[in-house]
Design a protein around this motif. Structure first.
Motif, PDB file in Angstrom:
ATOM      1  N   SER A  31     -15.771  21.264-132.319  1.00  0.00           N
ATOM      2  CA  SER A  31     -16.575  22.117-133.183  1.00  0.00           C
ATOM      3  C   SER A  31     -17.411  23.039-132.306  1.00  0.00           C
ATOM      4  O   SER A  31     -17.759  22.697-131.175  1.00  0.00           O
ATOM      5  CB  SER A  31     -17.473  21.277-134.102  1.00  0.00           C
ATOM      6  OG  SER A  31     -18.292  20.394-133.353  1.00  0.00           O
ATOM      7  N   VAL A  32     -17.739  24.210-132.843  1.00  0.00           N
ATOM      8  CA  VAL A  32     -18.598  25.165-132.161  1.00  0.00           C
ATOM      9  C   VAL A  32     -19.542  25.761-133.200  1.00  0.00           C
ATOM     10  O   VAL A  32     -19.160  25.985-134.347  1.00  0.00           O
ATOM     11  CB  VAL A  32     -17.789  26.276-131.453  1.00  0.00           C
ATOM     12  CG1 VAL A  32     -16.923  27.057-132.437  1.00  0.00           C
ATOM     13  CG2 VAL A  32     -18.716  27.219-130.689  1.00  0.00           C
ATOM     14  N   ALA A  33     -20.792  25.962-132.808  1.00  0.00           N
ATOM     15  CA  ALA A  33     -21.776  26.528-133.727  1.00  0.00           C
ATOM     16  C   ALA A  33     -22.714  27.445-132.957  1.00  0.00           C
ATOM     17  O   ALA A  33     -23.028  27.193-131.786  1.00  0.00           O
ATOM     18  CB  ALA A  33     -22.580  25.430-134.420  1.00  0.00           C
ATOM     19  N   ILE A  34     -23.136  28.501-133.611  1.00  0.00           N
ATOM     20  CA  ILE A  34     -24.105  29.431-133.032  1.00  0.00           C
ATOM     21  C   ILE A  34     -25.189  29.699-134.060  1.00  0.00           C
ATOM     22  O   ILE A  34     -24.906  29.971-135.232  1.00  0.00           O
ATOM     23  CB  ILE A  34     -23.441  30.765-132.620  1.00  0.00           C
ATOM     24  CG1 ILE A  34     -22.373  30.531-131.550  1.00  0.00           C
ATOM     25  CG2 ILE A  34     -24.493  31.752-132.113  1.00  0.00           C
ATOM     26  CD1 ILE A  34     -21.608  31.788-131.172  1.00  0.00           C
ATOM     27  N   TYR A  35     -26.433  29.596-133.607  1.00  0.00           N
ATOM     28  CA  TYR A  35     -27.587  29.978-134.422  1.00  0.00           C
ATOM     29  C   TYR A  35     -28.225  31.206-133.786  1.00  0.00           C
ATOM     30  O   TYR A  35     -28.435  31.245-132.578  1.00  0.00           O
ATOM     31  CB  TYR A  35     -28.600  28.844-134.500  1.00  0.00           C
ATOM     32  CG  TYR A  35     -28.329  27.843-135.601  1.00  0.00           C
ATOM     33  CD1 TYR A  35     -29.262  27.637-136.614  1.00  0.00           C
ATOM     34  CD2 TYR A  35     -27.146  27.119-135.644  1.00  0.00           C
ATOM     35  CE1 TYR A  35     -29.023  26.726-137.640  1.00  0.00           C
ATOM     36  CE2 TYR A  35     -26.899  26.208-136.658  1.00  0.00           C
ATOM     37  CZ  TYR A  35     -27.841  26.027-137.656  1.00  0.00           C
ATOM     38  OH  TYR A  35     -27.606  25.118-138.674  1.00  0.00           O
ATOM     39  N   LEU A  36     -28.530  32.190-134.611  1.00  0.00           N
ATOM     40  CA  LEU A  36     -29.176  33.417-134.157  1.00  0.00           C
ATOM     41  C   LEU A  36     -30.442  33.599-134.986  1.00  0.00           C
ATOM     42  O   LEU A  36     -30.386  33.570-136.219  1.00  0.00           O
ATOM     43  CB  LEU A  36     -28.225  34.599-134.346  1.00  0.00           C
ATOM     44  CG  LEU A  36     -28.533  35.894-133.598  1.00  0.00           C
ATOM     45  CD1 LEU A  36     -28.496  35.679-132.091  1.00  0.00           C
ATOM     46  CD2 LEU A  36     -27.533  36.982-134.003  1.00  0.00           C
ATOM     47  N   ASP A  37     -31.576  33.729-134.312  1.00  0.00           N
ATOM     48  CA  ASP A  37     -32.858  33.825-135.014  1.00  0.00           C
ATOM     49  C   ASP A  37     -33.055  32.654-135.980  1.00  0.00           C
ATOM     50  O   ASP A  37     -33.596  32.814-137.069  1.00  0.00           O
ATOM     51  CB  ASP A  37     -32.979  35.148-135.769  1.00  0.00           C
ATOM     52  CG  ASP A  37     -33.183  36.318-134.831  1.00  0.00           C
ATOM     53  OD1 ASP A  37     -34.027  36.213-133.923  1.00  0.00           O
ATOM     54  OD2 ASP A  37     -32.491  37.338-134.993  1.00  0.00           O
ATOM     55  N   GLY A  38     -32.589  31.489-135.569  1.00  0.00           N
ATOM     56  CA  GLY A  38     -32.790  30.289-136.374  1.00  0.00           C
ATOM     57  C   GLY A  38     -31.840  30.118-137.539  1.00  0.00           C
ATOM     58  O   GLY A  38     -31.976  29.163-138.306  1.00  0.00           O
ATOM     59  N   PRO A  40     -27.644  30.031-138.954  1.00  0.00           N
ATOM     60  CA  PRO A  40     -26.269  29.854-138.479  1.00  0.00           C
ATOM     61  C   PRO A  40     -25.425  31.111-138.688  1.00  0.00           C
ATOM     62  O   PRO A  40     -25.430  31.694-139.772  1.00  0.00           O
ATOM     63  CB  PRO A  40     -25.751  28.700-139.350  1.00  0.00           C
ATOM     64  CG  PRO A  40     -26.589  28.746-140.590  1.00  0.00           C
ATOM     65  CD  PRO A  40     -27.940  29.232-140.165  1.00  0.00           C
ATOM     66  N   VAL A  41     -24.709  31.518-137.644  1.00  0.00           N
ATOM     67  CA  VAL A  41     -23.777  32.641-137.747  1.00  0.00           C
ATOM     68  C   VAL A  41     -22.355  32.204-137.428  1.00  0.00           C
ATOM     69  O   VAL A  41     -21.396  32.898-137.760  1.00  0.00           O
ATOM     70  CB  VAL A  41     -24.194  33.807-136.831  1.00  0.00           C
ATOM     71  CG1 VAL A  41     -25.492  34.439-137.308  1.00  0.00           C
ATOM     72  CG2 VAL A  41     -24.329  33.364-135.378  1.00  0.00           C
ATOM     73  N   VAL A  42     -22.215  31.046-136.784  1.00  0.00           N
ATOM     74  CA  VAL A  42     -20.900  30.461-136.523  1.00  0.00           C
ATOM     75  C   VAL A  42     -20.991  28.965-136.778  1.00  0.00           C
ATOM     76  O   VAL A  42     -21.923  28.306-136.301  1.00  0.00           O
ATOM     77  CB  VAL A  42     -20.429  30.703-135.072  1.00  0.00           C
ATOM     78  CG1 VAL A  42     -19.110  29.962-134.799  1.00  0.00           C
ATOM     79  CG2 VAL A  42     -20.267  32.183-134.774  1.00  0.00           C
ATOM     80  N   ASP A  43     -20.048  28.444-137.539  1.00  0.00           N
ATOM     81  CA  ASP A  43     -19.959  27.004-137.789  1.00  0.00           C
ATOM     82  C   ASP A  43     -18.487  26.688-138.015  1.00  0.00           C
ATOM     83  O   ASP A  43     -17.979  26.788-139.136  1.00  0.00           O
ATOM     84  CB  ASP A  43     -20.795  26.606-139.007  1.00  0.00           C
ATOM     85  CG  ASP A  43     -20.710  25.115-139.319  1.00  0.00           C
ATOM     86  OD1 ASP A  43     -20.216  24.361-138.459  1.00  0.00           O
ATOM     87  OD2 ASP A  43     -21.129  24.712-140.426  1.00  0.00           O
ATOM     88  N   LEU A  44     -17.799  26.334-136.922  1.00  0.00           N
ATOM     89  CA  LEU A  44     -16.345  26.143-136.971  1.00  0.00           C
ATOM     90  C   LEU A  44     -15.963  24.758-136.461  1.00  0.00           C
ATOM     91  O   LEU A  44     -16.616  24.209-135.569  1.00  0.00           O
ATOM     92  CB  LEU A  44     -15.644  27.202-136.112  1.00  0.00           C
ATOM     93  CG  LEU A  44     -15.816  28.661-136.530  1.00  0.00           C
ATOM     94  CD1 LEU A  44     -15.236  29.586-135.472  1.00  0.00           C
ATOM     95  CD2 LEU A  44     -15.178  28.921-137.890  1.00  0.00           C
ATOM     96  N   TRP A  45     -14.895  24.225-137.020  1.00  0.00           N
ATOM     97  CA  TRP A  45     -14.367  22.960-136.549  1.00  0.00           C
ATOM     98  C   TRP A  45     -12.859  22.956-136.761  1.00  0.00           C
ATOM     99  O   TRP A  45     -12.321  23.732-137.559  1.00  0.00           O
ATOM    100  CB  TRP A  45     -15.020  21.784-137.280  1.00  0.00           C
ATOM    101  CG  TRP A  45     -14.794  21.769-138.775  1.00  0.00           C
ATOM    102  CD1 TRP A  45     -13.773  21.158-139.452  1.00  0.00           C
ATOM    103  CD2 TRP A  45     -15.597  22.423-139.767  1.00  0.00           C
ATOM    104  NE1 TRP A  45     -13.892  21.368-140.808  1.00  0.00           N
ATOM    105  CE2 TRP A  45     -15.006  22.152-141.027  1.00  0.00           C
ATOM    106  CE3 TRP A  45     -16.752  23.214-139.727  1.00  0.00           C
ATOM    107  CZ2 TRP A  45     -15.530  22.640-142.220  1.00  0.00           C
ATOM    108  CZ3 TRP A  45     -17.267  23.692-140.915  1.00  0.00           C
ATOM    109  CH2 TRP A  45     -16.670  23.408-142.141  1.00  0.00           C
TER     110      TRP A  45
END
Length: 373
Positions: A31-38, A40-45
């Motif tokens: 899984s990969v996730a990215i938070y920008l300015d608090g 979520p912009v990416v939430d993949l698995w």
């Protein structure tokens, strides 16, 4: 191989890099996730939760992230410091009186968080049963002497890190670190990360898959060798899952790691809660050491609780205010204060590459390219 979840169009390259890793077989399940300015912009698995590739990795699949757990232990200490209950520059013995023997009266809380306390290992062999015995593990550390002058150099505290910080936290708030984390951090953020996993969550676990092939030869730059203690297969046991070993036994996925760690890159406040002040968030950049780590034998620059961006670091970005850490086998979390971005990668297939694992680095590179679009 199909991947699931959501990905902001700006970060489509991250999704492509993630899919490539699964298609190539570099990843089994991840899984990969990215938070920008608090946010979520990416939430993949995607991929599989077992080595036989029969059980799909689901949205709520969790796995042992090894030393990425250390970033959660660090946050517990930062939260207490922010509340005025813990002084990071105070002697550890202020909170743990029995600790101040054998030359450890000079060890400060910040030394525990930065691997500079001189206690990277126990003086006697430890078994998994010993690691699951909190009283024994901490009592032995309290009786030891530092292996170098505290505060003068880093030497990675592979397993001792969590017991040292966790015992200070236990004495400050009268709770185990796993309970404190669950109630004071994970619950307010609704984050699915656990230090000490309940039996009711066992069905969601993807056991780590041991790295193929023999481990590489010892790094000749290692000055102080330490024991490994636990094999990948031993983490498949209920004993390991239930234990609170806050340097290594945390369970989560990229979403939960990023959700918690994005506290730092959002100035201590998310849409759900404020848990830290901006000043405490910035405290992680108080440099504690910079040089060849005595245990890992690689260049590292440590702040308070995290490794810091540096030209000779195994994880480096163009933005100076970046802190990070990862776990045995390849998991990784990077907090970029300048970009206000947190990226996390969690997988089940381990490698021998540690912080230099290319899988997480490729996702990190794709995220930075997206920011420039």
């Amino acid at each position: 191989m199909a991947i699931q979840g959501s990905c902001n169009n700006q970060f489509s390259a991250v999704g492509e890099a993630f899919a490539d890793s699964l298609r190539s077989g570099a990843d089994v399940g991840a899984s990969v996730a990215i938070y920008l300015d608090g946010e979520p912009v990416v939430d993949l698995w995607g991929g599989y939760a077992d080595s036989e590739r029969t059980r799909p990795w689901q949205r709520d699949t969790i796995t042992n992230v090894w030393s990425t757990t250390k970033t959660m232990a660090a946050l517990c200490a930062l939260v207490l410091a922010d509340r005025g209950e813990l002084d990071l520059s105070a002697p550890v013995a202020k909170y743990w009186p029995g600790f101040g023997t054998g030359g450890k009266d000079r060890v400060e809380v910040r030394h525990l968080l930065s691997h500079t306390a001189g206690l990277p290992d126990w003086d006697q062999p430890m078994t998994l049963d010993d690691l699951c015995d909190w009283g024994k593990a901490t009592a032995l550390l309290a009786r030891q002497s530092p292996r170098w002058e505290p505060g003068t150099a880093s030497g990675y505290h592979r397993f001792t890190h969590g017991f040292l910080i966790g015992e200070v936290i236990r004495r400050v708030c009268r709770q185990s670190i796993g309970t404190f984390f669950a109630e004071q951090i994970a619950a307010p953020l609704d984050a699915d990360f656990h230090i000490g996993l309940a039996a009711e969550d066992d069905h969601r676990v993807s056991d780590v898959i041991p790295a193929p092939g023999p481990a590489p030869a010892a790094n000749p730059r290692v000055a102080i060798p330490v024991s490994g203690y636990v094999t990948a297969k031993e983490t498949w046991s209920a004993k390991w899952r239930r234990a609170e070993i806050p340097a290594a036994s945390g369970y989560g996925n990229a979403r939960s790691v990023a959700a918690v760690q994005s506290l730092l890159t959002s100035g201590g406040q998310t849409s759900r809660a404020r848990l830290l002040s901006e000043a405490t968030c910035r405290a992680v950049f108080d440099e504690q050491s910079h040089g060849t780590d005595l245990v890992l034998g690689i260049p590292l620059r440590f702040g308070v609780g995290y490794a810091l961006n540096a030209g000779d670091a195994p994880v480096s970005t163009t933005n100076p205010r970046t802190c990070y850490w990862g776990g045995r086998g390849g998991s990784l979390v990077v907090n970029d204060f300048d970009a206000r971005m947190t990226i996390a990668y969690v997988m089940n297939q381990m490698t021998h590459l540690g912080l230099t694992d290319p899988r997480g680095h490729k996702l990190l590179q794709a995220a930075y390219k997206a920011l420039t679009r």
